[in-house]
Design a protein around this motif. Structure first.
Motif, short mmCIF file in Angstrom:
data_model
loop_
_atom_site.label_atom_id
_atom_site.label_comp_id
_atom_site.label_asym_id
_atom_site.label_seq_id
_atom_site.Cartn_x
_atom_site.Cartn_y
_atom_site.Cartn_z
N ALA A 150 -7.67 4.39 8.68
CA ALA A 150 -7.10 5.49 7.89
C ALA A 150 -7.48 6.82 8.53
O ALA A 150 -8.61 7.02 8.96
CB ALA A 150 -7.64 5.44 6.46
N GLU A 194 0.83 -1.20 0.00
CA GLU A 194 0.00 0.00 0.00
C GLU A 194 0.87 1.25 0.00
O GLU A 194 0.56 2.24 0.66
CB GLU A 194 -0.97 -0.04 1.18
N THR A 213 -9.00 5.67 2.13
CA THR A 213 -7.95 6.60 2.51
C THR A 213 -8.56 7.94 2.90
O THR A 213 -9.62 8.33 2.38
CB THR A 213 -6.91 6.77 1.37
N GLY A 230 -2.68 7.75 6.24
CA GLY A 230 -2.89 6.31 6.40
C GLY A 230 -3.22 5.95 7.84
O GLY A 230 -3.76 6.76 8.60
#
Length: 205
Positions: free
Chosen positions: A162, A44, A87, A96
Motif C-alpha cells: 500500500a 477491496e 492502507t 493502494g
C-alpha cells in the motif's frame, strides 16, 4: 495433554508472517480466493464516500469473517482467525498498491516531502466472537528527487505494498520521521495484535 495454542493467519503478506514469528505466535495460513473463476472472497473496492478508517476496518472484518466461514466449510480444526489490512492515506486519498511503474512513480511523487497516515486494521474471529481495532501511524517523507523515485520504483519493492513503499526495505532511507507503531506501518501492529489474541484465548508470554 497441552492444549493447542495456534491461530490461522488469513493473509498472504510475508511481512505479517515475519512479525508473528518475531513474537512467537504459531500459525498456519488460511488463504482466501483472490482470482477467477468465482472471483475474490473479499473485494477491496472503496465504497462511494467511504472514509479511509471505515474502509480499512470494513475490509478487514470481511476478511476475518470469510476466513472463519472458510475454516468451517473446509472442516479445518477450529482456531482463532487473524486478518489484517493496511492502507496509506494522504489527506483523504487512499493509496493502494500500484499496478505499474507509472502509478508507483506518481505515488512516490505525492508522498515526497509530505506526512501521511498508515492505517492498519486487525480483526480476530474466534469461538469467543469477533473483535477488531485500527492502529494509525504518521510517516514523514523527505523531499525526493526524480532520480531517487525512479531508482526505487524500478525495483520490485513498491508493487505489493500500500502506498508503493515498504518501511522495512530500501524506502527506509526516505523516511525522516514516524509517529506510532513501526510494526503497524509494516502491516501488523504487534501490541494490538497480541491484545486481541489474548482475548481470544491465545497464550502469549
Amino acid at each position: 495433554m497441552l492444549r493447542e495454542n495456534k491461530i490461522y493467519l488469513a493473509s498472504k503478506s510475508p511481512r505479517r508472517r515475519e512479525l508473528l514469528h518475531q513474537v512467537g505466535i504459531e500459525f498456519d495460513l488460511l488463504l482466501l480466493r483472490d482470482a477467477p473463476p468465482r472471483g475474490p472472497d473479499v473485494t477491496e473496492i472503496v465504497l462511494p464516500g467511504e472514509a479511509p478508517e471505515a474502509y480499512v476496518s470494513r475490509v478487514t472484518k470481511e476478511k476475518a469473517d470469510k476466513a472463519w466461514e472458510a475454516m468451517h466449510l473446509r472442516k479445518m480444526l477450529a482456531r482463532p482467525v487473524l486478518a489484517a489490512d493496511t492502507t496509506v492515506v494522504l489527506g483523504q486519498k487512499i493509496l493502494g498498491k500500484p499496478a505499474d511503474l507509472e502509478e508507483a512513480v506518481h505515488m512516490l511523487e505525492m508522498l515526497s516531502g509530505q506526512t501521511h497516515l498508515v492505517l492498519t486494521s486487525i480483526a480476530v474471529h474466534s469461538a469467543q466472537g469477533s473483535a477488531a481495532v485500527t492502529q494509525c501511524s504518521e510517516v514523514s517523507f523527505a523531499k525526493l528527487d526524480q532520480q531517487q523515485i525512479m531508482a526505487y520504483c524500478r525495483s520490485n519493492e513498491p508493487y505489493d505494498k500500500a502506498g508503493g513503499y515498504g518501511i522495512q526495505g530500501a524506502a527506509a532511507r526516505f523516511i525522516s520521521h514516524i509517529k506510532g507503531s513501526y510494526s503497524g506501518i509494516m502491516g501488523l501492529p504487534l501490541f494490538e495484535t497480541c491484545q486481541l489474541l489474548r482475548q481470544a484465548g491465545i497464550i502469549i508470554p
